[in-house]
Design an enzyme around this catalytic site. Structure first.
Site, PDB file in Angstrom:
ATOM      1  N   HIS A   1       0.831  -1.415  -0.122  1.00 27.70           N
ATOM      2  CA  HIS A   1      -0.060   0.132   0.165  1.00 27.70           C
ATOM      3  C   HIS A   1       1.184   1.075  -0.124  1.00 27.70           C
ATOM      4  O   HIS A   1       2.107   1.293   0.412  1.00 27.70           O
ATOM      5  CB  HIS A   1      -0.904   0.039   1.293  1.00 27.70           C
ATOM      6  CG  HIS A   1      -1.782   0.939   1.374  1.00 27.70           C
ATOM      7  ND1 HIS A   1      -1.698   2.196   1.742  1.00 27.70           N
ATOM      8  CD2 HIS A   1      -3.239   0.898   1.232  1.00 27.70           C
ATOM      9  CE1 HIS A   1      -2.674   3.043   1.801  1.00 27.70           C
ATOM     10  NE2 HIS A   1      -3.824   2.145   1.413  1.00 27.70           N
TER      11      HIS A   1
ATOM     12  N   GLN B   1      -4.281  -5.177   7.153  1.00 22.67           N
ATOM     13  CA  GLN B   1      -5.217  -6.293   6.594  1.00 22.67           C
ATOM     14  C   GLN B   1      -5.091  -7.413   7.405  1.00 22.67           C
ATOM     15  O   GLN B   1      -6.096  -8.264   7.310  1.00 22.67           O
ATOM     16  CB  GLN B   1      -4.955  -6.336   5.144  1.00 22.67           C
ATOM     17  CG  GLN B   1      -5.154  -5.119   4.342  1.00 22.67           C
ATOM     18  CD  GLN B   1      -6.527  -4.598   4.094  1.00 22.67           C
ATOM     19  OE1 GLN B   1      -7.684  -5.470   4.504  1.00 22.67           O
ATOM     20  NE2 GLN B   1      -6.951  -3.530   3.944  1.00 22.67           N
TER      21      GLN B   1
ATOM     22  N   LYS C   1     -10.416  -0.788  10.600  1.00 24.86           N
ATOM     23  CA  LYS C   1     -10.485  -2.052   9.533  1.00 24.86           C
ATOM     24  C   LYS C   1     -11.013  -2.993  10.438  1.00 24.86           C
ATOM     25  O   LYS C   1     -11.131  -4.212  10.041  1.00 24.86           O
ATOM     26  CB  LYS C   1      -9.296  -2.152   8.923  1.00 24.86           C
ATOM     27  CG  LYS C   1      -9.082  -0.951   7.751  1.00 24.86           C
ATOM     28  CD  LYS C   1      -7.971  -1.638   6.879  1.00 24.86           C
ATOM     29  CE  LYS C   1      -7.250  -0.746   6.200  1.00 24.86           C
ATOM     30  NZ  LYS C   1      -7.966   0.060   5.292  1.00 24.86           N
TER      31      LYS C   1
ATOM     32  N   ASP D   1       3.469  -4.250   7.953  1.00 28.00           N
ATOM     33  CA  ASP D   1       2.070  -3.459   7.824  1.00 28.00           C
ATOM     34  C   ASP D   1       1.172  -4.528   8.174  1.00 28.00           C
ATOM     35  O   ASP D   1       0.606  -5.365   7.478  1.00 28.00           O
ATOM     36  CB  ASP D   1       2.036  -2.765   6.754  1.00 28.00           C
ATOM     37  CG  ASP D   1       0.835  -2.152   6.345  1.00 28.00           C
ATOM     38  OD1 ASP D   1      -0.066  -2.317   7.110  1.00 28.00           O
ATOM     39  OD2 ASP D   1       0.567  -1.677   5.182  1.00 28.00           O
TER      40      ASP D   1
ATOM     41  N   CYS E   1      -4.816   2.681  -3.557  1.00 31.46           N
ATOM     42  CA  CYS E   1      -3.621   2.962  -2.989  1.00 31.46           C
ATOM     43  C   CYS E   1      -2.351   2.099  -3.143  1.00 31.46           C
ATOM     44  O   CYS E   1      -1.605   1.807  -2.298  1.00 31.46           O
ATOM     45  CB  CYS E   1      -3.770   3.324  -1.553  1.00 31.46           C
ATOM     46  SG  CYS E   1      -4.835   4.651  -1.189  1.00 31.46           S
TER      47      CYS E   1
HETATM   48  C1  LIG Z   1      -2.041  -2.744   3.658  1.00 34.05           C
HETATM   49  C2  LIG Z   1      -2.659  -1.537   3.996  1.00 34.05           C
HETATM   50  N1  LIG Z   1      -1.868  -0.758   4.788  1.00 34.05           N
HETATM   51  C3  LIG Z   1      -2.103   0.357   4.942  1.00 34.05           C
HETATM   52  C4  LIG Z   1      -3.451   0.841   4.845  1.00 34.05           C
HETATM   53  C5  LIG Z   1      -3.601   2.447   5.344  1.00 34.05           C
HETATM   54  O1  LIG Z   1      -4.447   2.336   6.394  1.00 34.05           O
HETATM   55  P1  LIG Z   1      -4.796   3.765   7.077  1.00 34.05           P
HETATM   56  O2  LIG Z   1      -5.669   4.764   6.005  1.00 34.05           O
HETATM   57  O3  LIG Z   1      -5.888   3.294   8.329  1.00 34.05           O
HETATM   58  O4  LIG Z   1      -3.694   4.274   7.477  1.00 34.05           O
HETATM   59  C6  LIG Z   1      -4.118   0.000   4.258  1.00 34.05           C
HETATM   60  C7  LIG Z   1      -5.749   0.821   4.004  1.00 34.05           C
HETATM   61  O5  LIG Z   1      -6.384   0.441   2.940  1.00 34.05           O
HETATM   62  C8  LIG Z   1      -4.046  -1.098   3.944  1.00 34.05           C
HETATM   63  O6  LIG Z   1      -4.778  -1.850   3.419  1.00 34.05           O
END
Ligand SMILES: Cc1ncc(COP(=O)(O)O)c(C=O)c1O
Length: 416
Positions: free
Chosen positions: A130, A209, A232, A206, A374
């Site tokens: 992401h 998910q 999430k 990260d 993203c």
């Molecule tokens: C794998 C992953 N990393 C980071 C993010 C960013 O999350 P946030 O917008 O809550 O910081 C997301 C959000 O879709 C994600 O799916």
């Protein structure tokens, strides 16, 4: 193909009743929410906990010496302990609250990164990240001249690990998403972490998910930094966390400056607070921490293993139904083996633009995400600008999948 029976794992009808928004209608039809990878819906327990907090204990934390301020502080610090337990962190003080996982990763890049990375130093990422785990490192590349290397995506939508040892050789940090928000691919994080550590690199995961869907233990994963985002995982927006090994947090410079993150301030200098408060400047998301506690309570009551089994079965059902009904008309980007993936299903359908598809689905009450999610570098690897993406959670059932499958065909008349 084997069919698993999702409803043997969870009482989804009862769970749906806990989520008020699932009772509403859109365009005169039942709301079918298939966008939990963007943000999950919230159960009444979370909404009530936040309202109760505001009605009975609202005060700023760590400051007041009166009863409700102490209650608010206890609730906030209780959330830290609760989240630490939920992700297997050895101590609550390794958990720094942030507003989301994006801020958690930026915290690492700004503090650890700026203290430790210099021109030519190597950070290894993957092609399926992401933007939250790419852009902070690209910024450091521009600012410091660090080198970025990437683990590539294989044909089967898993990561190509054949070059792993060479890629991590000499690296200072390896950072990977535990589960792709586009492909659903579950990344072999333990294996990558071992290779990172063998090469002397720190390992960042990260977990945006992963944590909502799979029982998670940061100690067992063996990572050094781990990011999580509350919205999430049934919690409210505005709260996430970075977990890190405490000796790393101790050594890292502070992030944002201001109230609460200091031990002392004079006109000519300041001393940082202890970890983790050193990284929590200003008034923190207190009600959101209370909501997050309620979300964790909810997930634990259902059981994370049951959540995972349910999602595996429902993902199998969805992949089978989509393939059976549409054959070559649908292309699904992600592994077919539900043991290797979560319930995120990205697809192209008969060449119709994903935004058009999502609008048609919306008319049937079906919410899916369309776009680059993203993850623009990953879109380029896939050779597309955008996909449609349906993502499943514990409150989804076969009827939701059937609604998606049926609604897709209504795009034919409009666009083909
Ligand atoms: C794998 C992953 N990393 C980071 C993010 C960013 O999350 P946030 O917008 O809550 O910081 C997301 C959000 O879709 C994600 O799916």
């Amino acid at each position: 193909m084997t069919r698993l029976e999702p409803t043997t794992h969870l009482d989804v009808a009862r769970i749906q009743g806990d989520f008020p928004i699932l009772g509403r209608k859109v365009h005169d039809t039942r709301l079918v929410y298939l966008d939990s990878a963007s943000t999950s819906q919230k159960p009444t327990a979370v909404l009530d906990a936040m309202t109760r907090y505001y009605e009975t204990a609202n005060a700023n934390i760590h400051r007041g010496t009166y009863a409700i301020a102490e209650e608010a502080t206890a609730l906030y610090e209780g959330a830290r302990a609760r989240l630490a337990g939920f992700i297997g962190a050895p101590t609550p003080t390794g958990v720094v609250f942030t507003k989301n996982v994006t801020e958690a990763i930026n915290l690492v890049a700004y503090t650890w990164g700026r203290a430790n990375l210099h021109e030519g130093d190597v950070v290894v990422l993957t092609e399926l990240e992401h933007h939250a785990n790419i852009v902070p490192w690209l910024m450091l590349k521009e600012e410091r001249g660090i080198e970025l290397r990437f683990l590539r995506l294989a044909e089967d939508f898993t990561l190509d690990l054949s070059d792993l040892d060479r890629l991590v050789d000499g690296a200072k940090l390896v950072g990977v998403s535990a589960m792709s928000n586009v492909l659903g691919t579950m990344v072999p994080i333990r294996l990558i972490g071992e290779a990172a550590h063998a090469a002397g690199a720190l390992f960042l995961v990260d977990g945006a998910q992963l944590v909502p869907h799979v029982s998670t233990d940061v100690s067992a994963i063996g990572c050094d930094f781990f990011g999580v985002t509350g919205h999430k995982m049934l919690g409210p927006t505005g709260i996430g966390a970075l977990w890190a090994r405490e000796e790393l947090l101790e050594a890292m410079p502070a992030f944002l400056g201001g109230g609460e993150m200091i031990r002392d301030v004079r006109l000519d200098g300041w001393l940082p607070n202890e970890v983790p408060w050193k990284f929590e400047a200003g008034t923190m998301p207190i009600a959101e921490a209370v909501g997050l506690t309620a979300a964790i309570d909810y997930l634990e009551a259902v059981g994370m293993d049951a959540v995972r089994r349910h999602e595996m079965a429902l993902t199998r059902y969805a992949l089978d139904r989509l393939h059976e009904r549409y054959g070559d008309g649908i292309k699904i980007y992600g592994p077919d083996d539900v043991g290797l993936r979560g319930g995120v299903i990205s697809f192209s359908y008969k060449g119709i633009h994903p935004h058009d598809l999502s609008q048609v689905l919306d008319q049937r009450g079906v919410c899916v995400r369309a776009g680059h999610h993203c993850a623009k570098p990953l879109m380029r690897c896939l050779g597309v600008n955008a996909t449609a993406r349906a993502s499943l959670y514990l409150y989804n059932d076969e009827a939701d999948v059937d609604a998606l499958v049926d609604a897709l065909s209504t795009a034919d008349a409009l666009f083909l």
